[in-house]
Design a protein around this motif. Structure first.
Motif, PDB file in Angstrom:
ATOM      1  N   ARG A 150       0.949  -1.076   0.033  1.00 25.58           N
ATOM      2  CA  ARG A 150       0.106  -0.024  -0.028  1.00 25.58           C
ATOM      3  C   ARG A 150       0.805   1.067  -0.074  1.00 25.58           C
ATOM      4  NH1 ARG A 150      -3.053  -3.659   3.322  1.00 25.58           N
ATOM      5  NH2 ARG A 150      -1.773  -2.846   5.050  1.00 25.58           N
ATOM      6  N   GLY A 151       0.614   2.222  -0.876  1.00 24.67           N
ATOM      7  CA  GLY A 151       1.205   3.315  -1.075  1.00 24.67           C
ATOM      8  C   GLY A 151       2.517   3.327  -1.926  1.00 24.67           C
ATOM      9  N   PRO A 197      14.497  -8.394  -1.471  1.00 21.24           N
ATOM     10  CA  PRO A 197      13.273  -7.916  -2.041  1.00 21.24           C
ATOM     11  C   PRO A 197      13.453  -6.363  -2.208  1.00 21.24           C
ATOM     12  CG  PRO A 197      13.200  -8.283   0.248  1.00 21.24           C
ATOM     13  CD  PRO A 197      14.885  -8.570  -0.200  1.00 21.24           C
ATOM     14  N   HIS A 198      12.454  -5.893  -2.653  1.00 25.94           N
ATOM     15  CA  HIS A 198      12.149  -4.475  -2.849  1.00 25.94           C
ATOM     16  C   HIS A 198      10.754  -4.312  -1.934  1.00 25.94           C
ATOM     17  CE1 HIS A 198      10.886  -0.522  -4.303  1.00 25.94           C
ATOM     18  NE2 HIS A 198      12.002  -0.387  -5.048  1.00 25.94           N
ATOM     19  N   PRO A 199      10.734  -3.273  -1.197  1.00 22.59           N
ATOM     20  CA  PRO A 199       9.545  -3.044  -0.393  1.00 22.59           C
ATOM     21  C   PRO A 199       8.017  -3.067  -1.091  1.00 22.59           C
ATOM     22  CG  PRO A 199      11.386  -1.544   0.181  1.00 22.59           C
ATOM     23  CD  PRO A 199      11.613  -2.185  -1.054  1.00 22.59           C
ATOM     24  N   SER A 251      17.018   5.558   2.055  1.00 20.11           N
ATOM     25  CA  SER A 251      16.893   6.985   2.805  1.00 20.11           C
ATOM     26  C   SER A 251      15.680   7.157   3.678  1.00 20.11           C
ATOM     27  CB  SER A 251      17.189   7.950   1.572  1.00 20.11           C
ATOM     28  OG  SER A 251      16.886   9.275   2.376  1.00 20.11           O
ATOM     29  N   GLY A 252      15.798   7.886   4.549  1.00 19.08           N
ATOM     30  CA  GLY A 252      14.571   8.356   5.381  1.00 19.08           C
ATOM     31  C   GLY A 252      13.998   9.481   4.993  1.00 19.08           C
ATOM     32  N   SER A 253      14.701  10.286   3.769  1.00 21.46           N
ATOM     33  CA  SER A 253      13.890  11.521   3.400  1.00 21.46           C
ATOM     34  C   SER A 253      12.951  11.136   2.196  1.00 21.46           C
ATOM     35  CB  SER A 253      15.049  12.422   3.193  1.00 21.46           C
ATOM     36  OG  SER A 253      14.553  13.475   2.088  1.00 21.46           O
ATOM     37  N   THR A 254      11.620  11.728   2.190  1.00 23.55           N
ATOM     38  CA  THR A 254      10.814  11.626   0.929  1.00 23.55           C
ATOM     39  C   THR A 254      11.399  12.179  -0.419  1.00 23.55           C
ATOM     40  OG1 THR A 254       8.893  11.396   2.378  1.00 23.55           O
ATOM     41  CG2 THR A 254       8.669  12.102   0.378  1.00 23.55           C
ATOM     42  N   GLN A 255      12.180  13.486   0.118  1.00 20.96           N
ATOM     43  CA  GLN A 255      12.523  14.135  -1.017  1.00 20.96           C
ATOM     44  C   GLN A 255      14.057  13.342  -1.821  1.00 20.96           C
ATOM     45  OE1 GLN A 255      11.942  17.275  -2.337  1.00 20.96           O
ATOM     46  NE2 GLN A 255      13.302  16.545  -4.269  1.00 20.96           N
ATOM     47  N   VAL A 256      14.609  12.690  -0.862  1.00 21.28           N
ATOM     48  CA  VAL A 256      15.811  11.967  -1.482  1.00 21.28           C
ATOM     49  C   VAL A 256      15.182  10.501  -2.221  1.00 21.28           C
ATOM     50  CG1 VAL A 256      17.696  10.480  -0.909  1.00 21.28           C
ATOM     51  CG2 VAL A 256      17.565  12.769   0.006  1.00 21.28           C
ATOM     52  N   LEU A 257      14.184  10.038  -1.605  1.00 23.40           N
ATOM     53  CA  LEU A 257      13.672   8.910  -2.114  1.00 23.40           C
ATOM     54  C   LEU A 257      12.749   8.976  -3.513  1.00 23.40           C
ATOM     55  CD1 LEU A 257      11.676   7.299   1.034  1.00 23.40           C
ATOM     56  CD2 LEU A 257      13.758   6.340  -0.033  1.00 23.40           C
ATOM     57  N   GLN A 258      12.428  10.366  -3.728  1.00 20.45           N
ATOM     58  CA  GLN A 258      11.807  10.821  -4.984  1.00 20.45           C
ATOM     59  C   GLN A 258      12.874  10.865  -5.959  1.00 20.45           C
ATOM     60  OE1 GLN A 258       9.493  14.260  -4.734  1.00 20.45           O
ATOM     61  NE2 GLN A 258       9.002  14.364  -6.949  1.00 20.45           N
ATOM     62  N   THR A 259      14.120  11.385  -5.552  1.00 22.85           N
ATOM     63  CA  THR A 259      15.492  11.569  -6.316  1.00 22.85           C
ATOM     64  C   THR A 259      15.991  10.255  -6.990  1.00 22.85           C
ATOM     65  OG1 THR A 259      15.741  13.640  -5.458  1.00 22.85           O
ATOM     66  CG2 THR A 259      17.545  12.846  -6.739  1.00 22.85           C
ATOM     67  N   MET A 260      16.027   9.415  -6.018  1.00 19.46           N
ATOM     68  CA  MET A 260      16.266   7.985  -6.110  1.00 19.46           C
ATOM     69  C   MET A 260      15.333   7.061  -7.065  1.00 19.46           C
ATOM     70  SD  MET A 260      17.734   6.678  -2.449  1.00 19.46           S
ATOM     71  CE  MET A 260      19.338   7.171  -1.870  1.00 19.46           C
ATOM     72  N   TYR A 297       8.243   5.299  -3.439  1.00 19.37           N
ATOM     73  CA  TYR A 297       7.361   5.303  -2.091  1.00 19.37           C
ATOM     74  C   TYR A 297       7.810   6.666  -1.348  1.00 19.37           C
ATOM     75  CZ  TYR A 297      11.663   2.845  -0.549  1.00 19.37           C
ATOM     76  OH  TYR A 297      12.805   2.607  -0.300  1.00 19.37           O
ATOM     77  N   THR A 298       7.164   7.038  -0.394  1.00 18.86           N
ATOM     78  CA  THR A 298       7.499   8.095   0.423  1.00 18.86           C
ATOM     79  C   THR A 298       8.051   7.223   1.777  1.00 18.86           C
ATOM     80  OG1 THR A 298       5.330   8.025   1.686  1.00 18.86           O
ATOM     81  CG2 THR A 298       5.708   9.437  -0.522  1.00 18.86           C
ATOM     82  N   ARG A 299       8.502   8.313   2.625  1.00 14.92           N
ATOM     83  CA  ARG A 299       8.920   7.814   4.102  1.00 14.92           C
ATOM     84  C   ARG A 299       7.648   7.123   4.747  1.00 14.92           C
ATOM     85  NH1 ARG A 299      12.382   9.769   8.386  1.00 14.92           N
ATOM     86  NH2 ARG A 299      11.539   9.463  10.464  1.00 14.92           N
TER      87      ARG A 299
END
Length: 582
Positions: free
Chosen positions: A310-311, A346-348, A375-384, A388-390
């Motif tokens: 989910r998400g 795996p991938h989350p 990463s724990g940052s939504t911004q960095v996760l988006q760049t990666m 998903y978000t934090r």
């Protein structure tokens, strides 16, 4: 003068053109007549000549056509005589997939007439199975190649040839540098080219440099049975490649697109391992829980689409059809109730509830989940480009712990990714504290060629800042892991014994269900919790160990008795009752 010349040219053309046209018409007429005569003569000869039956009657007797089964029995390469069987020496670097690749490559070479040696001094061929995920891993290989090149030169002086080969991810990524620029190796074979190793090595023994780094959309080595040498545990590859295209990751470019091994081939290998007495199998894949077998018509016809956590989202369209990871895990776990089943990496995004519920229900599927956050940052996760978000990640962690109480979690983190700020870094440290992982793999970011980040982003975090952030992440991880692991003190853990401890011959070590290392004194143990007769403990045994201490890396305890995976539940109940009566 020019005008006079032009008028003279036009007058000449007008005067002679009619005559040329008449001659051309005559020539065409003669040509057409000649062609008609030639065709007529050919038809006359054809009707008066022999027919098809004449050819059949006068043809010499023919040998029977070759049997299609034996037509291609001639070996692709000359047979290697027993007196000249070359010896191959493997060195494996990087992830568990490379361990499995080594077993596949050795299986292929063994059938090609090679022997394997564990002594470098005996080797005729040295093959390095390599990793390209991080710069440090590649640098290790470059340094090792320089050492091997010196050994090769010494062999030449002694009139004994040594051939050096690079296999795996680094081979695909750096073929030109390895073969042409540095000229340190004789053979380069990518992850999908291991079947070609006998030919490549044959060319190398003939004095040529040889390579094959082509990626495949189909290769899974389903018909190649790996040669396992690990004794009580084994890795089983179920899929290869990755479609996720995270911006930092080189795997889609070195391993290719996702393709899944047929379920029948996987089950056959697991059954074989069970018959050999293997006690633990780890299912492998770059994105293992996105497994999707399309090998049979009944699987392809399914309208089932991908169920994501989910998400979470993907960079590719939802995939329909195929036998999915939940069904595979279900079938594998039923083969041997005394065989532990793990899976990585795996991938989350691919942890729908049905996967988590199956893990909880099956006692031989380990309650340990690798959940790479990065990463724990939504911004960095988006760049990666992680999808998903934090908040979505934390919701998944909560769901896992609700469905699988006591589950052990591990994760990957990258320090200093492109554009990461101090605030982003602080959010990653807070995620480490909030989740509380048992096991962690943390690295400073190193940009890799071919990736999205290499083409679109700037590696703008200074090296010293990356290192400082990495050290801070490691410090927080160890602090939290020590807290989580300390909650196991006083509990009785089921341990699969791996062998002697590295630090002392008087101690043994193994791993619990959560994949934590457990160290305990070597001594003979009762064959069961209720027996008085004791027997020695050896690698591959299941034993019950009561935990007495813990740190961020391992647990320590006292062994109680031998057991089995299926008997351990009853043993736990009996020990709990005995402790309560005391």
């Amino acid at each position: 003068m020019f005008s006079s010349t032009l008028r003279l040219f036009v007058f000449s053309v007008r005067r002679h053109l009619p005559g040329i046209a008449n001659k051309s018409r005559c020539f065409c007429s003669v040509s057409e007549h000649t062609e008609e005569s030639r065709v007529g003569r050919f038809k006359s000869r054809l009707t008066s000549g022999p027919d098809f039956q004449d050819f059949i009657r006068t043809s010499p007797p023919q040998n029977p056509p070759p049997d299609p089964q034996t037509e291609y029995e001639q070996p692709y390469l000359p047979h290697i005589s027993p007196a000249s069987e070359p010896k191959v020496y493997f060195e494996t670097y990087g992830c568990q997939m490379n361990v499995n690749d080594t077993e596949i490559a050795w299986s292929i070479l063994q059938k090609g007439g090679y022997l394997r040696t564990s002594e470098l001094s005996e080797a005729d061929v040295v093959l390095l199975v390599t990793c390209s995920v991080r710069e440090k891993a590649e640098q290790t290989i470059w340094n090792r190649l320089k050492q091997l090149t010196l050994l090769k030169k010494k062999r030449l002086k002694a009139s004994a040839q040594l051939k050096i080969g690079i296999l795996g991810c680094m081979a695909e990524r750096l073929k030109t540098e390895l073969l042409e620029k540095e000229k340190l190796v004789d053979v380069v074979a990518g992850p999908d080219a291991y079947r070609d190793l006998p030919r490549l090595l044959s060319l190398a023994h003939g004095g040529q440099r040889a390579s094959n780094v082509l990626l495949s959309l189909e290769e899974t080595y389903a018909d190649v049975m790996p040669v396992h040498n690990s004794g009580h545990s084994a890795f089983v590859s179920i899929m290869r490649g990755c479609d996720n295209m995270c911006s930092f990751c080189v795997v889609p470019f070195t391993r290719g697109r996702e393709r899944s091994r047929p379920v029948s081939s996987i089950l056959e290998e697991v059954r074989m391992l069970s018959d050999q007495g293997v006690k633990e199998v780890t299912l492998l894949g770059q994105n293992v829980n996105s497994y999707r077998d399309l090998s049979e018509e009944q699987f392809r016809g399914s309208e089932l689409s991908t169920h994501l956590s989910r998400g979470f989202s993907t960079k590719y369209r939802s995939k329909r059809g195929g036998l999915r990871f939940t069904e595979l895990l279900d079938r594998v776990s039923l083969i041997d109730p005394d065989m532990r089943i793990r899976f990585t990496s795996p991938h989350p995004k691919d942890f729908p509830d049905e996967v988590l519920q199956l893990i909880q229900e099956r006692k031989n599927i380990c309650k340990q989940i690798h959940l790479p956050a990065q990463s724990g940052s939504t911004q960095v996760l988006q760049t990666m480009r992680r999808g998903y978000t934090r908040e979505a990640y934390l919701e998944l962690v909560e769901n896992i712990r609700k469905i699988i109480p006591g589950a052990s979690l591990s994760s990957d983190f990258i320090a200093g990714f492109c554009g990461e700020t101090e605030e982003d870094h602080q959010q990653t440290m807070s995620l480490l504290r909030e989740v509380g992982y048992n096991i962690g793999f943390l690295f400073a970011y190193s940009m890799r060629k071919k990736t999205h980040a290499y083409h679109r982003l700037q590696d703008d975090v200074p090296a010293e800042v990356k290192q400082r952030r990495l050290e801070e992440l490691i410090s927080v991880f160890r602090e939290e892991a020590a807290k989580v692991n300390s909650t196991l003190i006083g509990s009785t853990q089921l341990i699969l014994v791996e062998g002697e401890s590295k630090r002392s011959s008087q101690e043994l070590c193994g791993r619990n269900d959560g994949n934590l290392k457990v160290i305990f004194p070597r001594k003979d143990l009762p064959s069961k919790a209720t027996d008085s007769c004791t027997v020695p403990v050896k690698a591959g045994d299941y034993v019950l160990v009561k935990i007495t201490s813990a740190n961020s890396q391992s647990l320590r305890g006292q062994a109680i008795s031998h057991t089995s995976l299926s008997d351990s539940i009853n043993s736990h109940k009996l020990l709990s009752e005995q402790a309560a009566s005391c």
